[in-house]
Scaffold this motif. Structure first.
Motif, PDB file in Angstrom:
ATOM      1  N   UNK A   1       5.751  -7.813  20.290  1.00  0.00           N
ATOM      2  CA  UNK A   1       5.482  -7.907  21.911  1.00  0.00           C
ATOM      3  C   UNK A   1       3.499  -7.711  22.507  1.00  0.00           C
ATOM      4  N   UNK A   2       3.709  -6.444  21.712  1.00  0.00           N
ATOM      5  CA  UNK A   2       1.986  -6.832  21.459  1.00  0.00           C
ATOM      6  C   UNK A   2       1.593  -6.171  19.932  1.00  0.00           C
ATOM      7  N   UNK A   3       0.786  -6.525  19.367  1.00  0.00           N
ATOM      8  CA  UNK A   3      -0.070  -6.756  18.457  1.00  0.00           C
ATOM      9  C   UNK A   3       0.104  -5.006  18.035  1.00  0.00           C
ATOM     10  N   UNK A   4      -0.218  -4.483  16.585  1.00  0.00           N
ATOM     11  CA  UNK A   4      -0.435  -3.678  15.833  1.00  0.00           C
ATOM     12  C   UNK A   4      -1.970  -3.429  15.078  1.00  0.00           C
ATOM     13  N   UNK A   5      -2.685  -2.728  14.872  1.00  0.00           N
ATOM     14  CA  UNK A   5      -3.086  -2.282  13.626  1.00  0.00           C
ATOM     15  C   UNK A   5      -2.931  -1.476  13.103  1.00  0.00           C
ATOM     16  N   UNK A   6      -2.617  -1.687  12.003  1.00  0.00           N
ATOM     17  CA  UNK A   6      -2.501  -0.398   9.980  1.00  0.00           C
ATOM     18  C   UNK A   6      -3.412  -0.949   9.164  1.00  0.00           C
ATOM     19  N   UNK A   7      -3.934  -0.290   8.496  1.00  0.00           N
ATOM     20  CA  UNK A   7      -4.727   0.707   7.560  1.00  0.00           C
ATOM     21  C   UNK A   7      -4.030   1.626   6.659  1.00  0.00           C
ATOM     22  N   UNK A   8      -4.912   0.776   5.189  1.00  0.00           N
ATOM     23  CA  UNK A   8      -4.906   1.800   4.141  1.00  0.00           C
ATOM     24  C   UNK A   8      -4.950   2.803   4.489  1.00  0.00           C
ATOM     25  N   UNK A   9      -5.058   3.639   3.919  1.00  0.00           N
ATOM     26  CA  UNK A   9      -4.574   5.018   4.384  1.00  0.00           C
ATOM     27  C   UNK A   9      -6.360   5.860   3.525  1.00  0.00           C
ATOM     28  N   UNK A  10      -7.341   6.627   3.944  1.00  0.00           N
ATOM     29  CA  UNK A  10      -8.172   6.248   2.225  1.00  0.00           C
ATOM     30  C   UNK A  10      -7.928   8.092   2.135  1.00  0.00           C
ATOM     31  N   UNK A  11      -7.958   8.410   1.013  1.00  0.00           N
ATOM     32  CA  UNK A  11      -7.597   9.586   0.468  1.00  0.00           C
ATOM     33  C   UNK A  11      -8.482  10.747   0.430  1.00  0.00           C
ATOM     34  N   UNK A  12      -9.813   9.921   0.339  1.00  0.00           N
ATOM     35  CA  UNK A  12     -10.911  10.897   0.455  1.00  0.00           C
ATOM     36  C   UNK A  12     -10.618  11.959   1.580  1.00  0.00           C
ATOM     37  N   UNK A  13     -11.090  12.912   1.778  1.00  0.00           N
ATOM     38  CA  UNK A  13     -11.483  14.602   2.502  1.00  0.00           C
ATOM     39  C   UNK A  13     -12.652  14.731   3.187  1.00  0.00           C
ATOM     40  N   UNK A  14     -13.786  13.474   3.133  1.00  0.00           N
ATOM     41  CA  UNK A  14     -14.418  13.764   3.736  1.00  0.00           C
ATOM     42  C   UNK A  14     -14.850  12.281   5.037  1.00  0.00           C
ATOM     43  N   UNK A  15     -14.774  12.548   5.697  1.00  0.00           N
ATOM     44  CA  UNK A  15     -15.555  11.938   7.425  1.00  0.00           C
ATOM     45  C   UNK A  15     -16.986  11.631   7.626  1.00  0.00           C
ATOM     46  N   UNK A  16     -17.564  10.913   8.120  1.00  0.00           N
ATOM     47  CA  UNK A  16     -18.020  10.883   8.544  1.00  0.00           C
ATOM     48  C   UNK A  16     -18.594  10.478  10.542  1.00  0.00           C
TER      49      UNK A  16
ATOM     50  N   UNK B   1       0.460  -1.114  -0.171  1.00  0.00           N
ATOM     51  CA  UNK B   1      -0.018  -0.034   0.227  1.00  0.00           C
ATOM     52  C   UNK B   1       0.703   1.057  -0.096  1.00  0.00           C
ATOM     53  N   UNK B   2       0.535   2.050  -1.144  1.00  0.00           N
ATOM     54  CA  UNK B   2       1.225   3.372  -1.007  1.00  0.00           C
ATOM     55  C   UNK B   2       1.343   4.457   0.555  1.00  0.00           C
ATOM     56  N   UNK B   3       0.203   4.396   1.101  1.00  0.00           N
ATOM     57  CA  UNK B   3       0.653   5.223   2.068  1.00  0.00           C
ATOM     58  C   UNK B   3      -0.699   4.106   3.180  1.00  0.00           C
ATOM     59  N   UNK B   4      -0.055   3.640   4.491  1.00  0.00           N
ATOM     60  CA  UNK B   4      -0.657   3.775   5.645  1.00  0.00           C
ATOM     61  C   UNK B   4      -0.854   3.872   6.918  1.00  0.00           C
ATOM     62  N   UNK B   5      -1.577   3.827   7.901  1.00  0.00           N
ATOM     63  CA  UNK B   5      -2.089   4.770   9.250  1.00  0.00           C
ATOM     64  C   UNK B   5      -2.604   3.460  10.124  1.00  0.00           C
ATOM     65  N   UNK B   6      -1.329   3.707  11.127  1.00  0.00           N
ATOM     66  CA  UNK B   6      -1.330   2.914  12.218  1.00  0.00           C
ATOM     67  C   UNK B   6      -2.763   3.901  13.268  1.00  0.00           C
ATOM     68  N   UNK B   7      -3.361   2.606  14.433  1.00  0.00           N
ATOM     69  CA  UNK B   7      -4.413   3.392  15.047  1.00  0.00           C
ATOM     70  C   UNK B   7      -4.071   2.402  16.375  1.00  0.00           C
TER      71      UNK B   7
ATOM     72  N   UNK C   1      -5.587  20.196   9.106  1.00  0.00           N
ATOM     73  CA  UNK C   1      -3.922  20.969   9.174  1.00  0.00           C
ATOM     74  C   UNK C   1      -3.747  19.034   9.410  1.00  0.00           C
ATOM     75  N   UNK C   2      -4.255  18.235   9.915  1.00  0.00           N
ATOM     76  CA  UNK C   2      -3.821  16.780  10.232  1.00  0.00           C
ATOM     77  C   UNK C   2      -5.277  16.462   9.649  1.00  0.00           C
ATOM     78  N   UNK C   3      -5.485  15.735   8.379  1.00  0.00           N
ATOM     79  CA  UNK C   3      -6.774  14.868   7.504  1.00  0.00           C
ATOM     80  C   UNK C   3      -6.595  13.715   7.915  1.00  0.00           C
ATOM     81  N   UNK C   4      -5.547  13.605   8.007  1.00  0.00           N
ATOM     82  CA  UNK C   4      -5.075  11.866   8.845  1.00  0.00           C
ATOM     83  C   UNK C   4      -6.670  12.006  10.260  1.00  0.00           C
ATOM     84  N   UNK C   5      -6.399  12.533  10.983  1.00  0.00           N
ATOM     85  CA  UNK C   5      -7.296  12.880  12.018  1.00  0.00           C
ATOM     86  C   UNK C   5      -7.860  13.740  12.201  1.00  0.00           C
TER      87      UNK C   5
END
Length: 313
Positions: A193-208, A159-165, A228-232
């Protein structure tokens, strides 16, 4: 004091969400008490008893008398206060015994519980949420939850862009969603030591941000184009939020999820891809909603009051 309240909200006295709903309940002629669990059992007593003829239910100064039944909103639990002399498995047992007794006394004869504690604990699992969303027909971003470094690196390469949460909630702490820098190969050795969650970044600029209470749906659309911080979008006030409606099929699938999860209250996050298709991200059973109400005028506190008073579902 003997509580004859129509509604009891478990939260801290300064919780603005609890206070907003309390005001709505009292404005409808109902009665509401806010009860904090924090002082139990070190500083407050709790008692359930049956002597063959009479039942006693007490939480601190609160005495619950029959035949009146109340509704309960398990809004926000604080950690119980345990004696410092308790350690290890004894401390863990004391916490679980206190939790069991507190919830049992409060909820045992309740006419409605928002949400039942076991449903909150069940649906809090992120992997379970994603599986249920897929079963209900909701689009979900490509995701991996793992503690295997090799699989994490493979996911990053695809994936070209990935986020973690965060996978689990942090009590009273905000952990933001972050980009993973794919320009350098990250060291994933510590995830053993602890699982991590990663997701592909969705490039749309609309959240609900969708709040569902009973079967009533309150939707806010968040435009992150100037954020300024569209990922969150939670991190910046430069977002633009307004009341909106979900696509009809998306709302129907989200309600299907809500019913299947056994929830009365849920705060849902969805994000659009570049084509404008909303994807399910997560649901929070104790998520905040008041900022949505303030920014959009959606009557969410009123809807919660109506459900707790059993005036609508």
């Amino acid at each position: 004091m003997t509580t004859g309240s129509d509604v009891i909200i478990v939260s801290t006295p300064e919780d603005v969400h609890a206070l907003a709903v309390k005001r709505e309940i009292e404005g409808r002629g109902g009665s509401c008490a806010i009860l904090s669990n924090e002082a139990f059992p070190a500083a407050e007593a709790l008692t359930y008893a049956w002597d063959g003829t009479e039942e006693t239910r007490e939480l601190g100064a609160a005495r619950f008398a029959e035949p009146r039944r109340h509704s309960v909103w398990l809004r926000r639990f604080r950690p119980y206060t345990l004696d410092d002399k308790l350690h290890g498995e004894y401390r863990d047992y004391a916490r679980r015994a206190t939790d069991s007794t507190f919830e049992g006394i409060l909820c045992g004869r309740a006419r409605l519980i928002v949400n039942p504690a076991e449903r909150n604990r069940f649906i809090d699992h992120k992997a379970l949420q994603l599986q249920l969303a897929l079963e209900c027909g909701l689009p979900v971003p490509s995701t991996i939850i793992t503690n295997e470094p090799e699989k994490a690196l493979e996911f990053l390469s695809r994936h070209s862009r990935v986020v973690t949460k965060s996978i689990a909630s942090w009590r009273f702490r905000l952990i933001e969603t972050r980009f993973i820098d794919s320009s350098a190969i990250p060291d994933f050795s510590s995830i053993k030591l602890c699982p991590v969650l990663m997701q592909e970044y969705l490039a749309g600029m609309i959240e609900y941000r969708v709040t569902i209470i009973g079967m009533r749906v309150f939707t806010a659309k968040v435009d992150l184009a100037e954020a300024e911080h569209p990922v969150d979008g939670r991190l910046h006030f430069s977002r633009v939020m307004e009341a909106a409606e979900l696509p009809t099929d998306t709302e129907a699938r989200l309600l299907r999820f809500h019913r299947a999860a056994g929830l009365i209250y849920g705060a849902y996050d969805l994000r659009c891809d570049a084509s404008g298709i909303p994807h399910f991200l997560e649901v929070n059973t104790d998520g905040q909603y008041l900022f949505v109400e303030i920014e959009t005028g959606l009557p969410i506190s009123a809807a919660m009051a109506d459900v707790l008073l059993r005036r609508s579902q």
